[in-house]
Design a protein around this motif. Structure first.
Motif, PDB file in Angstrom:
ATOM      1  N   GLY A  82     -82.327  32.311 -22.109  1.00  0.00           N
ATOM      2  CA  GLY A  82     -83.506  33.066 -22.510  1.00  0.00           C
ATOM      3  C   GLY A  82     -84.844  32.403 -22.310  1.00  0.00           C
ATOM      4  N   TYR A  83     -84.896  31.309 -21.528  1.00  0.00           N
ATOM      5  CA  TYR A  83     -86.175  30.674 -21.218  1.00  0.00           C
ATOM      6  C   TYR A  83     -86.732  31.298 -19.948  1.00  0.00           C
ATOM      7  CZ  TYR A  83     -84.296  27.273 -24.516  1.00  0.00           C
ATOM      8  OH  TYR A  83     -83.753  26.678 -25.630  1.00  0.00           O
ATOM      9  N   GLN A  84     -88.030  31.601 -19.932  1.00  0.00           N
ATOM     10  CA  GLN A  84     -88.594  32.298 -18.779  1.00  0.00           C
ATOM     11  C   GLN A  84     -89.197  31.360 -17.744  1.00  0.00           C
ATOM     12  OE1 GLN A  84     -88.226  35.372 -17.907  1.00  0.00           O
ATOM     13  NE2 GLN A  84     -89.440  35.113 -16.035  1.00  0.00           N
ATOM     14  N   ARG A 100     -95.231  43.573 -19.295  1.00  0.00           N
ATOM     15  CA  ARG A 100     -95.668  42.995 -18.022  1.00  0.00           C
ATOM     16  C   ARG A 100     -94.521  42.281 -17.320  1.00  0.00           C
ATOM     17  NH1 ARG A 100     -98.599  39.224 -14.965  1.00  0.00           N
ATOM     18  NH2 ARG A 100    -100.380  40.220 -13.941  1.00  0.00           N
ATOM     19  N   LEU A 101     -93.678  41.582 -18.081  1.00  0.00           N
ATOM     20  CA  LEU A 101     -92.545  40.897 -17.467  1.00  0.00           C
ATOM     21  C   LEU A 101     -91.520  41.903 -16.955  1.00  0.00           C
ATOM     22  CD1 LEU A 101     -91.159  38.303 -16.696  1.00  0.00           C
ATOM     23  CD2 LEU A 101     -90.274  38.126 -19.038  1.00  0.00           C
ATOM     24  N   VAL A 102     -91.301  42.983 -17.683  1.00  0.00           N
ATOM     25  CA  VAL A 102     -90.401  44.026 -17.185  1.00  0.00           C
ATOM     26  C   VAL A 102     -90.904  44.558 -15.841  1.00  0.00           C
ATOM     27  CG1 VAL A 102     -89.612  46.404 -17.562  1.00  0.00           C
ATOM     28  CG2 VAL A 102     -89.466  44.739 -19.416  1.00  0.00           C
ATOM     29  N   ARG A 120     -84.830  45.393 -19.455  1.00  0.00           N
ATOM     30  CA  ARG A 120     -85.512  45.459 -20.757  1.00  0.00           C
ATOM     31  C   ARG A 120     -84.778  44.603 -21.793  1.00  0.00           C
ATOM     32  NH1 ARG A 120     -89.488  49.271 -20.830  1.00  0.00           N
ATOM     33  NH2 ARG A 120     -89.333  51.062 -19.400  1.00  0.00           N
ATOM     34  N   ASN A 121     -83.452  44.666 -21.787  1.00  0.00           N
ATOM     35  CA  ASN A 121     -82.679  43.899 -22.763  1.00  0.00           C
ATOM     36  C   ASN A 121     -82.851  42.398 -22.556  1.00  0.00           C
ATOM     37  OD1 ASN A 121     -81.710  46.299 -23.826  1.00  0.00           O
ATOM     38  ND2 ASN A 121     -79.744  46.198 -22.752  1.00  0.00           N
ATOM     39  N   VAL A 122     -82.827  41.964 -21.299  1.00  0.00           N
ATOM     40  CA  VAL A 122     -82.985  40.541 -21.010  1.00  0.00           C
ATOM     41  C   VAL A 122     -84.377  40.069 -21.409  1.00  0.00           C
ATOM     42  CG1 VAL A 122     -83.203  38.859 -19.142  1.00  0.00           C
ATOM     43  CG2 VAL A 122     -81.229  40.386 -19.216  1.00  0.00           C
ATOM     44  N   VAL A 123     -85.403  40.838 -21.050  1.00  0.00           N
ATOM     45  CA  VAL A 123     -86.779  40.454 -21.369  1.00  0.00           C
ATOM     46  C   VAL A 123     -86.981  40.377 -22.881  1.00  0.00           C
ATOM     47  CG1 VAL A 123     -89.178  41.250 -21.275  1.00  0.00           C
ATOM     48  CG2 VAL A 123     -87.771  41.267 -19.204  1.00  0.00           C
ATOM     49  N   ALA A 124     -86.310  41.253 -23.617  1.00  0.00           N
ATOM     50  CA  ALA A 124     -86.434  41.236 -25.080  1.00  0.00           C
ATOM     51  C   ALA A 124     -85.879  39.944 -25.677  1.00  0.00           C
ATOM     52  CB  ALA A 124     -85.712  42.438 -25.681  1.00  0.00           C
ATOM     53  N   GLY A 125     -85.085  39.205 -24.907  1.00  0.00           N
ATOM     54  CA  GLY A 125     -84.527  37.952 -25.383  1.00  0.00           C
ATOM     55  C   GLY A 125     -85.231  36.710 -24.872  1.00  0.00           C
TER      56      GLY A 125
END
Length: 265
Positions: A99-101, A237-239, A65-70
């Protein structure tokens, strides 16, 4: 006629890019409200997270969750024609760490060189998209509203400091020997460079990518106060998707839990 077998370098590159990055399945705009397919079932992202939570530690789920929030998808790195697996690994690590997906990889003719440098698992957490030709990749990104900025020096190149990375931008890095191809240069919206003060005229591709992506991240924070910009629905959705990547054989686990709960899969 005997068929050729992939070299060790090819196998290493395919492992990096991953089976989900097939050129037969180019990326499409992701609907943050779209369900996730598990067997014959379509599950909401929230339901996937709920079902997989017992199979992860609290710290693992909170870490996701923390990573996705960034994360952001507003700036997209693109690497074209890179042949050294070590350079691809290095770009992946920089992409994920900052932090780029998404990462778009425009494949070469397959004559790869293997390096012992590894991505340290970064590819597991990225959405890697593979393309077989540069123009198709550029046109796809432009159709999605991205301005394509190619990193190379010509008469029209602007310093990277003058590029506004708060707007959707695809930042393209070329290969180790020839840089950005002529076809991609022609299709791009602009060219930009990292200013240099020495006799050396270029950076190694992995160094250039790290500098360029760090600059874009810093620019976004300075201009708008934040780098991350996924909506709450996009984050959920990413989480869910990263939970499926985190749990071993997640799809099998989900199918089993659904059966145990009396839901068909």
């Amino acid at each position: 006629m005997p068929t050729s077998t992939p070299s060790d370098a090819q196998k290493a590159m395919y492992r990096l890019i991953g089976p989900d990055a097939s050129p037969d399945h180019p990326p499409r705009p992701e609907n943050p409200l779209a369900p996730l397919k598990v067997g014959n079932r379509a599950l909401s992202p929230e339901h996937v997270i709920e079902l997989l939570t017992p199979f992860m530690s609290d710290s693992r789920l909170q870490g996701i969750r923390n990573v996705v929030a960034g994360r952001t998808r507003t700036v997209v790195p693109v690497i074209e024609g890179i042949v050294n697996t070590g350079n691809v690994s290095a770009v992946m690590r920089s992409t994920e760490a900052m932090g780029y997906q998404d990462l778009h990889v425009i494949a070469t003719d397959g004559r790869y060189k293997h390096s012992e440098r590894t991505a340290k698992g970064a590819q597991r957490w990225l959405d890697v998209h593979q393309w077989e030709d540069s123009v198709s990749c550029v046109e796809h990104l432009q159709d999605r509203g991205y301005r394509v900025a190619a990193m190379y020096l010509d008469d029209k190149a602007v310093p990277i400091e003058s590029v506004d990375f708060t707007t959707p931008t695809a930042l393209v890095f070329g290969n180790e020997r020839d840089g950005v191809s002529e076809s991609l240069r022609a299709a791009a919206d602009l060219s930009c460079v990292i200013p240099m003060s020495g006799f050396t005229e270029s950076f190694n591709i992995s160094v250039a990518a790290a500098i360029g992506l760090y600059h874009a991240r810093r620019h976004r924070i300075e201009r708008q106060g934040h780098h991350a910009d996924l909506s709450e629905a996009e984050q959920t959705r990413l989480v869910a998707r990263l939970c499926m990547r985190s749990v071993t054989k997640a799809e099998s686990v989900l199918k089993r839990v659904l059966r145990e709960q009396g839901e068909t899969s």
